[in-house]
Design a protein around this motif. Structure first.
Motif, PDB file in Angstrom:
ATOM      1  N   ARG A 268      64.239  84.607  67.021  1.00 10.97           N
ATOM      2  CA  ARG A 268      63.103  84.710  67.934  1.00 10.97           C
ATOM      3  C   ARG A 268      63.200  83.729  69.094  1.00 10.97           C
ATOM      4  NH1 ARG A 268      57.774  85.618  64.064  1.00 10.97           N
ATOM      5  NH2 ARG A 268      58.582  87.443  62.949  1.00 10.97           N
ATOM      6  N   ILE A 269      64.122  82.805  69.003  1.00 11.27           N
ATOM      7  CA  ILE A 269      64.308  81.816  70.064  1.00 11.27           C
ATOM      8  C   ILE A 269      65.797  81.716  70.375  1.00 11.27           C
ATOM      9  CG2 ILE A 269      62.255  80.455  69.498  1.00 11.27           C
ATOM     10  CD1 ILE A 269      64.127  78.553  67.959  1.00 11.27           C
ATOM     11  N   PRO A 270      66.138  81.298  71.590  1.00 10.24           N
ATOM     12  CA  PRO A 270      67.560  81.104  71.897  1.00 10.24           C
ATOM     13  C   PRO A 270      68.076  79.807  71.286  1.00 10.24           C
ATOM     14  CG  PRO A 270      66.212  80.571  73.805  1.00 10.24           C
ATOM     15  CD  PRO A 270      65.274  81.111  72.773  1.00 10.24           C
ATOM     16  N   GLY A 271      69.363  79.763  71.025  1.00  8.36           N
ATOM     17  CA  GLY A 271      69.966  78.558  70.474  1.00  8.36           C
ATOM     18  C   GLY A 271      71.312  78.856  69.849  1.00  8.36           C
ATOM     19  N   ARG A 272      71.874  77.835  69.216  1.00 11.11           N
ATOM     20  CA  ARG A 272      73.173  77.964  68.572  1.00 11.11           C
ATOM     21  C   ARG A 272      72.987  78.013  67.057  1.00 11.11           C
ATOM     22  NH1 ARG A 272      77.996  76.966  70.708  1.00 11.11           N
ATOM     23  NH2 ARG A 272      77.007  75.868  72.457  1.00 11.11           N
ATOM     24  N   ILE A 273      73.668  78.966  66.411  1.00 12.24           N
ATOM     25  CA  ILE A 273      73.598  79.074  64.958  1.00 12.24           C
ATOM     26  C   ILE A 273      74.278  77.858  64.332  1.00 12.24           C
ATOM     27  CG2 ILE A 273      74.251  80.413  62.928  1.00 12.24           C
ATOM     28  CD1 ILE A 273      72.182  81.814  64.560  1.00 12.24           C
ATOM     29  N   GLY A 274      73.497  77.091  63.565  1.00 13.85           N
ATOM     30  CA  GLY A 274      74.049  75.905  62.928  1.00 13.85           C
ATOM     31  C   GLY A 274      74.541  76.155  61.518  1.00 13.85           C
TER      32      GLY A 274
ATOM     33  N   VAL B 151      67.532  70.375  67.387  1.00 12.87           N
ATOM     34  CA  VAL B 151      67.327  69.110  68.111  1.00 12.87           C
ATOM     35  C   VAL B 151      66.487  69.316  69.366  1.00 12.87           C
ATOM     36  CG1 VAL B 151      68.473  67.210  69.292  1.00 12.87           C
ATOM     37  CG2 VAL B 151      69.466  68.163  67.200  1.00 12.87           C
ATOM     38  N   GLU B 152      66.845  70.266  70.190  1.00  9.69           N
ATOM     39  CA  GLU B 152      66.120  70.495  71.444  1.00  9.69           C
ATOM     40  C   GLU B 152      64.654  70.808  71.184  1.00  9.69           C
ATOM     41  OE1 GLU B 152      66.128  73.674  75.183  1.00  9.69           O
ATOM     42  OE2 GLU B 152      67.812  73.618  73.770  1.00  9.69           O
ATOM     43  N   TYR B 153      64.393  71.606  70.166  1.00 11.00           N
ATOM     44  CA  TYR B 153      63.014  72.000  69.876  1.00 11.00           C
ATOM     45  C   TYR B 153      62.229  70.860  69.240  1.00 11.00           C
ATOM     46  CZ  TYR B 153      64.709  76.610  71.028  1.00 11.00           C
ATOM     47  OH  TYR B 153      65.247  77.680  71.701  1.00 11.00           O
TER      48      TYR B 153
ATOM     49  N   TYR C  16      62.581  67.699  70.204  1.00 12.06           N
ATOM     50  CA  TYR C  16      62.187  66.894  71.363  1.00 12.06           C
ATOM     51  C   TYR C  16      61.023  67.535  72.106  1.00 12.06           C
ATOM     52  CZ  TYR C  16      66.378  64.005  70.821  1.00 12.06           C
ATOM     53  OH  TYR C  16      67.322  63.144  70.347  1.00 12.06           O
ATOM     54  N   ARG C  17      61.062  68.841  72.239  1.00  9.23           N
ATOM     55  CA  ARG C  17      59.961  69.526  72.919  1.00  9.23           C
ATOM     56  C   ARG C  17      58.644  69.322  72.175  1.00  9.23           C
ATOM     57  NH1 ARG C  17      62.289  75.508  74.624  1.00  9.23           N
ATOM     58  NH2 ARG C  17      64.002  74.795  75.984  1.00  9.23           N
ATOM     59  N   ALA C  18      58.693  69.401  70.879  1.00  8.98           N
ATOM     60  CA  ALA C  18      57.480  69.225  70.086  1.00  8.98           C
ATOM     61  C   ALA C  18      56.947  67.801  70.213  1.00  8.98           C
ATOM     62  CB  ALA C  18      57.761  69.570  68.626  1.00  8.98           C
ATOM     63  N   ARG C  19      57.835  66.821  70.211  1.00 13.81           N
ATOM     64  CA  ARG C  19      57.391  65.430  70.355  1.00 13.81           C
ATOM     65  C   ARG C  19      56.772  65.193  71.730  1.00 13.81           C
ATOM     66  NH1 ARG C  19      62.762  62.378  67.916  1.00 13.81           N
ATOM     67  NH2 ARG C  19      62.568  63.158  65.768  1.00 13.81           N
ATOM     68  N   GLY C  20      57.384  65.747  72.775  1.00 16.96           N
ATOM     69  CA  GLY C  20      56.832  65.587  74.120  1.00 16.96           C
ATOM     70  C   GLY C  20      55.460  66.218  74.247  1.00 16.96           C
ATOM     71  N   ALA C  21      55.296  67.412  73.684  1.00 18.19           N
ATOM     72  CA  ALA C  21      54.002  68.088  73.746  1.00 18.19           C
ATOM     73  C   ALA C  21      52.944  67.313  72.975  1.00 18.19           C
ATOM     74  CB  ALA C  21      54.135  69.502  73.189  1.00 18.19           C
TER      75      ALA C  21
ATOM     76  N   LEU D 221      59.918  75.365  67.001  1.00 19.71           N
ATOM     77  CA  LEU D 221      60.672  74.534  66.066  1.00 19.71           C
ATOM     78  C   LEU D 221      60.759  75.214  64.700  1.00 19.71           C
ATOM     79  CD1 LEU D 221      62.105  71.901  65.364  1.00 19.71           C
ATOM     80  CD2 LEU D 221      59.861  70.885  64.886  1.00 19.71           C
ATOM     81  N   SER D 222      59.653  75.824  64.266  1.00 17.65           N
ATOM     82  CA  SER D 222      59.675  76.508  62.966  1.00 17.65           C
ATOM     83  C   SER D 222      60.589  77.726  62.991  1.00 17.65           C
ATOM     84  CB  SER D 222      58.260  76.929  62.567  1.00 17.65           C
ATOM     85  OG  SER D 222      57.780  77.969  63.409  1.00 17.65           O
TER      86      SER D 222
END
Length: 408
Positions: A79-85, A107-109, A111-116, A218-219
């Motif tokens: 449902r979101i863009p990113g790299r399969i880990g 990781v990117e998501y 940081y976004r959650a912490r900033g929000a 993030l979820s």
């Protein structure tokens, strides 16, 4: 000399011939003689077990070949863009609802959650709200509005005194106008303070939404199975960059499964919702289900009625895509005849059974139906009720042969 030798050989052969004829005449015995065959026949009458053909309840069925399909089939996408880990499943993996099938690097998501979340706390501090408390606030109770309200009250009191002194002629008109303007300015500041609080409340709501979106994203780094089933195809790979709605795996619900059948038009009026359907697949124990869906119309091209039955498949033995024979019970109270399967003798496409008439064997050419339980087979035609059937036939029995009968 030669002639003499030939005469000796001729006399010798003649002696052997005479001896052989004499031996045959008197019945010689020896290692090369034939055994004597007794003229008396000592054949034994075979004993056969019989049972009387009686009408019994044999439900009438319509058997057609159909295809098993999954109850549900879903392409699980990111449902979101990113790299399969990490990929948590592979082909054939069993999953429960909400099981993680893949992980997108978070990781990117994070940081976004912490900033929000930081922006939310900043706005709450501006409104004078304590950390962890409710977002509800009365604008009139905020510090900025209280300060503006106090200034407004002071300006109004000063203007009241100025008005009295102006009426008494102590203060000039200019002082009166100045006091009045001060009141208007403080009223505007008070209103501005209230609007500032309302704006901060709206901003807090907006940042709450942004925080919720960040947490949701993030979820969604956990790609989850939508229902209980099994993975039918692995599409994505570790390290692959995916976009929103990129497929990751394919999942099918295996319990129950659907059996899609195409029933001939001539049987369509006898097929109804809830009827029992027995399913048979080579190598799998028979199981039964019921009709849960019926097409409202006959297909005009091939004159068939589309039917779907729901078949339990808790063990996962039935695989979607397989062909299966489905027997629809159209009349559970139908009557008919059955015999042990061992009573039917099949040869060159002809089926027959032996019956006993006056202690001798007779045969009946029959048309077998479907196999029943307990090793019996339905007889559609060729056998009459009341006839005594040989329960265990073999190739040593013959029509007209005398038999000894016993029943169990």
């Amino acid at each position: 000399m030669i002639c003499e030798t030939m005469r000796l050989v001729g006399r010798t052969n003649l002696k052997f011939l005479v001896a052989a004829l004499a031996c045959a005449a008197v019945g010689c015995s020896g290692p090369y003689s034939s055994p004597t065959v007794s003229a008396k026949n000592t054949a034994v009458t075979p004993r056969v077990r019989v049972e009387t053909a009686k009408p019994q309840t044999i439900p009438e069925v319509v058997t057609v070949t159909g295809e098993l399909v999954a109850e549900e089939h879903a392409i699980v996408s990111a449902r979101i863009p990113g790299r399969i880990g990490e990929m948590k499943v592979d082909l054939g993996s069993r999953v429960e609802r909400d099981d993680v099938v893949a992980l997108i690097e978070p990781v990117e998501y994070e940081y976004r959650a912490r900033g929000a979340e930081a922006l939310v706390e900043q706005t709450r501090a501006r409104l004078g709200l304590k950390k962890g408390g409710s977002d509800d606030v009365n604008p009139l109770e905020t510090a900025s509005v209280k300060q503006a309200a106090a200034a407004l009250e002071e300006a109004r009191l000063n203007f009241a005194r100025i008005s009295q002194l102006h009426k008494a002629g102590v203060l000039s008109r200019m002082e009166f106008d100045k006091g009045q303007a001060t009141v208007q300015q403080t009223e505007a500041r008070h209103q501005e303070a209230i609007e500032g609080v309302l704006e901060a409340q709206a901003q807090l709501s907006e940042r709450r939404v942004a925080l919720a979106i960040a947490k949701y994203q993030l979820s969604e780094t956990f790609v989850r199975a939508p229902f209980r089933g099994a993975v039918t195809k692995r599409i994505a790979a570790v390290g692959e960059q995916v976009t929103a709605n990129s497929p990751v795996v394919s999942v099918a619900r295996l319990h129950p499964v659907r059996l899609r059948l195409e029933v001939s038009e001539r049987y369509s009026t006898r097929v109804h919702m809830g009827q029992r359907v027995d399913v048979r697949i080579t190598g799998i124990a028979p199981r039964s289900g019921k009709i849960v869906r019926l097409s409202p119309a006959i297909e005009t091209q091939n004159r068939i009625l589309a039917v779907e039955a729901e078949i339990p498949n808790e063990d996962g033995a039935l695989r979607p895509g397989s062909f299966a024979d489905g027997s629809i019970t159209v009349d559970p109270n139908a009557r008919g005849l059955s015999v042990p399967a061992s009573a039917v003798v099949s040869f060159a496409g002809v089926d027959r059974i032996f019956v006993v008439e006056q202690d001798a064997l007779a045969e009946r050419l029959v048309k077998p139906g479907r196999a029943l339980t307990d090793g019996r087979v339905e007889i559609v035609s060729g056998l009459a009720a009341g006839e005594r059937v040989v329960a265990e036939a073999n190739d040593r029995l013959a029509v007209g042969q005398k038999v000894a009968v016993f029943e169990r």
